[in-house]
Design a protein around this motif. Structure first.
Motif, short mmCIF file in Angstrom:
data_model
loop_
_atom_site.label_atom_id
_atom_site.label_comp_id
_atom_site.label_asym_id
_atom_site.label_seq_id
_atom_site.Cartn_x
_atom_site.Cartn_y
_atom_site.Cartn_z
N ASP A 127 0.85 -1.19 0.00
CA ASP A 127 0.00 0.00 0.00
C ASP A 127 0.89 1.25 0.00
N PHE A 128 0.25 2.40 -0.05
CA PHE A 128 1.01 3.63 -0.22
C PHE A 128 1.89 3.93 1.00
N GLU A 129 1.39 3.66 2.20
CA GLU A 129 2.20 3.92 3.38
C GLU A 129 3.42 3.02 3.43
N GLU A 130 3.24 1.75 3.11
CA GLU A 130 4.37 0.83 3.08
C GLU A 130 5.39 1.25 2.03
N LEU A 131 4.90 1.65 0.85
CA LEU A 131 5.79 2.08 -0.21
C LEU A 131 6.54 3.34 0.18
N ARG A 132 5.86 4.27 0.85
CA ARG A 132 6.52 5.51 1.27
C ARG A 132 7.65 5.22 2.25
N GLY A 133 7.41 4.36 3.23
CA GLY A 133 8.47 4.01 4.18
C GLY A 133 9.62 3.30 3.51
N TRP A 134 9.30 2.45 2.55
CA TRP A 134 10.33 1.71 1.82
C TRP A 134 11.26 2.68 1.08
N LEU A 135 10.64 3.63 0.38
CA LEU A 135 11.42 4.58 -0.41
C LEU A 135 12.23 5.51 0.49
N ARG A 136 11.67 5.92 1.63
CA ARG A 136 12.43 6.77 2.55
C ARG A 136 13.65 6.04 3.08
N SER A 137 13.48 4.78 3.45
CA SER A 137 14.62 3.99 3.93
C SER A 137 15.68 3.84 2.85
N LEU A 138 15.24 3.66 1.61
CA LEU A 138 16.18 3.50 0.50
C LEU A 138 16.97 4.79 0.27
N VAL A 139 16.29 5.94 0.36
CA VAL A 139 16.97 7.22 0.15
C VAL A 139 17.98 7.49 1.26
N ARG A 140 17.62 7.16 2.50
CA ARG A 140 18.54 7.41 3.62
C ARG A 140 19.80 6.56 3.53
N SER A 141 19.67 5.34 3.01
CA SER A 141 20.83 4.45 2.95
C SER A 141 21.56 4.51 1.63
#
Length: 411
Positions: A127-141
């Motif tokens: 869902d959108f919330e899961e995708l948003r957290g996934w992308l934020r984690s990817l950008v931070r790392s």
């Protein structure tokens, strides 16, 4: 596409003037195919399914359908083509419903996200919330970009160059066999690889052959050369007493010295397995094992050297060896999620050298980052590979660059 129920079923909602029979629904579907065309982003499996029997209601177009479109768009942007063949809209909608998309193997860290968005069952997509957290984690790392790439000039467009027409068989073959050969997709990418190869070749040439002013006489790796003692009587000017000849001494031969100086924090190892390499201070050496590897370790970081284990069959091809045969990359090949990139070929003298970057998930679920180097020397392939945690890719790259720049066989 929504349709009205057949006679005998509850009537339509007020104001909804959709197809009334299965035949009308299929006609509407065919019309949409003709209007939309072969565009993967517009054909999620729940949209592309045919009307079975007399009629059926199509799945509603909702957030899951938008997520499919996002996954297809990301796949196209990174890999350069759609996850399904787009030669025919009829074939596209059939394959979307019957076959999974092509592997997103060139999407790097985005691969699990893209493949999750392209799941055929809409309920399995994030869902959108899961995708948003996934992308934020990817950008931070995400690691910092390699220095210098932002300053490379973009190639000028060539109006005389005709567009490359992709034959139908090429894309079908890629979809059905993801391990098929890859070709450069643009003139810009080819020019970039060529410029990088020339730069790497120039640096390697300078390190091998240019004199170093910090060493005696300005000669790289050269020890002091003893002057030859004169065997005849010394000659003195007339009327000058002949001086007593100095006793002859034998100068011992210079001991083998490294041909490169150790960078700060490193030491150049003259290894018993007949090679030399720069290793970070404090790393432990493990003697050659049954796999023909010499390993230097520190925590989760491993520098592995294979000094000529596998023989060259036919013409040397380090790229093919690295891709298909090198045992050190078996964890990459067997991983459920992996990626490869930055494949570079350079020629130093008569030697073809190939480097690449790899990531995979190991048996303990950890993300592994690796830099790999292969060169053919003396009829055998020599390998230098450095592995470590993916979030420490900067350290892996530093150790790899120091090690490969200093590697010499036969030391």
């Amino acid at each position: 596409m929504p349709v009205h129920p057949a006679p005998g079923h509850p009537g339509p909602r007020p104001g909804w003037d959709g197809p009334r029979t299965g035949l009308d629904a299929e006609r509407a579907r065919q019309t949409r195919m003709a209007v939309v065309g072969a565009v993967t982003e517009r054909w999620a499996p729940e949209q592309a399914g045919p009307v079975h029997g007399h009629w059926q209601l199509a799945a509603p177009v909702g957030p899951a359908t938008d997520l499919w479109a996002l996954g297809a768009l990301l796949y196209r942007a990174v890999q350069g083509h759609a996850p399904y063949p787009e030669d025919s809209v009829a074939e596209l909608v059939e394959m979307v419903c019957a076959e999974p998309p092509a592997f997103a193997e060139e999407c790097g860290a985005l691969r699990p996200i893209v493949e999750s968005l392209l799941r055929q069952d809409p309920t399995e997509r994030p869902d959108f919330e899961e995708l948003r957290g996934w992308l934020r984690s990817l950008v931070r790392s995400a690691p910092e970009p390699e220095a210098g790439f932002g300053f490379l000039p973009m190639p000028e467009p060539d109006p005389a160059r005709l567009p490359v027409v992709r034959r139908r068989g090429e894309l079908h073959g890629r979809h059905r066999n993801p391990a098929g050969p890859r070709k450069p997709r643009s003139l810009g990418r080819t020019l970039l690889v060529g410029v990088l190869a020339l730069l790497a070749g120039a640096v390697a040439y300078a390190m091998l052959f240019m004199p170093r002013s910090s060493e005696p006489g300005g000669q790289a790796g050269a020890g002091p050369t003893p002057r030859k003692q004169s065997q005849g009587p010394s000659q003195t000017p007339a009327g000058t007493p002949e001086s007593k000849p100095a006793p002859q001494t034998t100068t011992p031969p210079p001991t083998a010295a490294p041909t490169v100086s150790a960078p700060p924090g490193y030491n150049v190892q003259q290894d018993p397995e007949h090679f030399q390499i720069a290793v970070p201070d404090g790393w432990d050496r493990n003697g050659i094992n049954e796999a023909g590897q010499v390993r230097f370790t520190e925590g989760q970081f491993v520098l592995t050297v294979v000094p000529g284990r596998d023989k060259v069959q036919g013409n040397p091809d380090p790229e093919a060896y690295q891709k298909d045969k090198e045992p050190e990359l078996n964890p990459y090949r067997s991983s459920t999620w992996s990626s490869v990139g930055d494949i570079k070929k350079t020629t130093v003298g008569q030697q073809l050298r190939v480097t690449a970057r790899y990531t995979w998930i190991d048996g303990n679920g950890r993300n592994v980052f690796a830099r790999n180097f292969v060169v053919a020397l003396g009829g055998s392939y020599h390998v230098v590979i450095v592995t470590g945690p993916e979030d420490e890719s900067g350290k892996v790259t530093e150790v790899f660059e120091k090690a490969t720049a200093s590697y010499r066989a036969g030391g």
